[in-house]
Design an enzyme around this catalytic site. Sequence first.
Site, PDB file in Angstrom:
ATOM      1  N   HIS A   1      15.089  14.604  15.548  1.00 17.27           N
ATOM      2  CA  HIS A   1      14.223  14.006  16.568  1.00 17.27           C
ATOM      3  C   HIS A   1      13.778  12.597  16.168  1.00 17.27           C
ATOM      4  O   HIS A   1      12.824  12.061  16.725  1.00 17.27           O
ATOM      5  CB  HIS A   1      12.997  14.885  16.828  1.00 17.27           C
ATOM      6  CG  HIS A   1      13.311  16.133  17.598  1.00 17.27           C
ATOM      7  ND1 HIS A   1      12.400  17.152  17.797  1.00 17.27           N
ATOM      8  CD2 HIS A   1      14.446  16.544  18.220  1.00 17.27           C
ATOM      9  CE1 HIS A   1      12.964  18.130  18.501  1.00 17.27           C
ATOM     10  NE2 HIS A   1      14.197  17.781  18.763  1.00 17.27           N
TER      11      HIS A   1
ATOM     12  N   GLY B   1       3.799  33.486  15.017  1.00 20.48           N
ATOM     13  CA  GLY B   1       4.152  33.659  16.413  1.00 20.48           C
ATOM     14  C   GLY B   1       5.599  34.078  16.571  1.00 20.48           C
ATOM     15  O   GLY B   1       6.429  33.853  15.679  1.00 20.48           O
TER      16      GLY B   1
END
Length: 252
Positions: A125, A225
Amino acid sequence: MAGQVATDQAERLAELLRESRCTVALTGAGISVPSGIPDFRTPGEGVWEKVDPMEVAHIDAFRRDPARFWGFYRERLRLLGDVQPNGAHEAMADLERRGLLEAVITQNIDTLHTKAGSERVIEVHGSIRTASCQSCGHQFPMEEVPALFGEDGAAICSECGGPVKPDVVLFGELLPADAMAEAEALAERADLMLCVGSSLEVFPVAGLPSVTLRSGGGLAVITIGPTPFDANAKVRMDGDVVADLEAVLQAL
């Protein structure tokens, strides 16, 4: 009981690392949270809970209003420049030095893997290391960018007067072709992909674990998560990423 499960998982991951001929790490925002950098998607806490990314982090938003874009990013980049690597970044560098980790593929722009000492880091990125003029292509070290800001708050190229953008991938932009090609080649060759601090939901990077699985490799997932690959993981740890990785190092 939970502590014993975590210990068992750490020992299992240490065993997988010793057995693997090629281990590649894939890291996301969660590995940098202990350094004080908020992630993007945690409900109630993530950056995008407070700011609409389409308004401040899309390439069209930059082109439409560079000053507004920089109004959001200038402070964020300043804060990112001050943070330091945490124990999870240092664990990655340690694994590389021991010959147990071939490379780190990271979705993060914060350069903390490099600061921690990792040598082969694929920044899919981009990073906050530099910024480039969108007109002439001239590249500036990020520490030189503050001198480029005009009265309206936008960074202007000192060479041609064009708009300057940090060399990070915004929404609406393609990922760097060379970086993604290297990441895909590593994923295909990996006996083990170690996924740390990523929700594994943002494509095309989220497709890399599937490349490893299709090639016969295994996955280990360390993040808080759920992820779409939990059922495929040989090891799944969901505690603090620093503590989990330090436990793995101790088990080696």
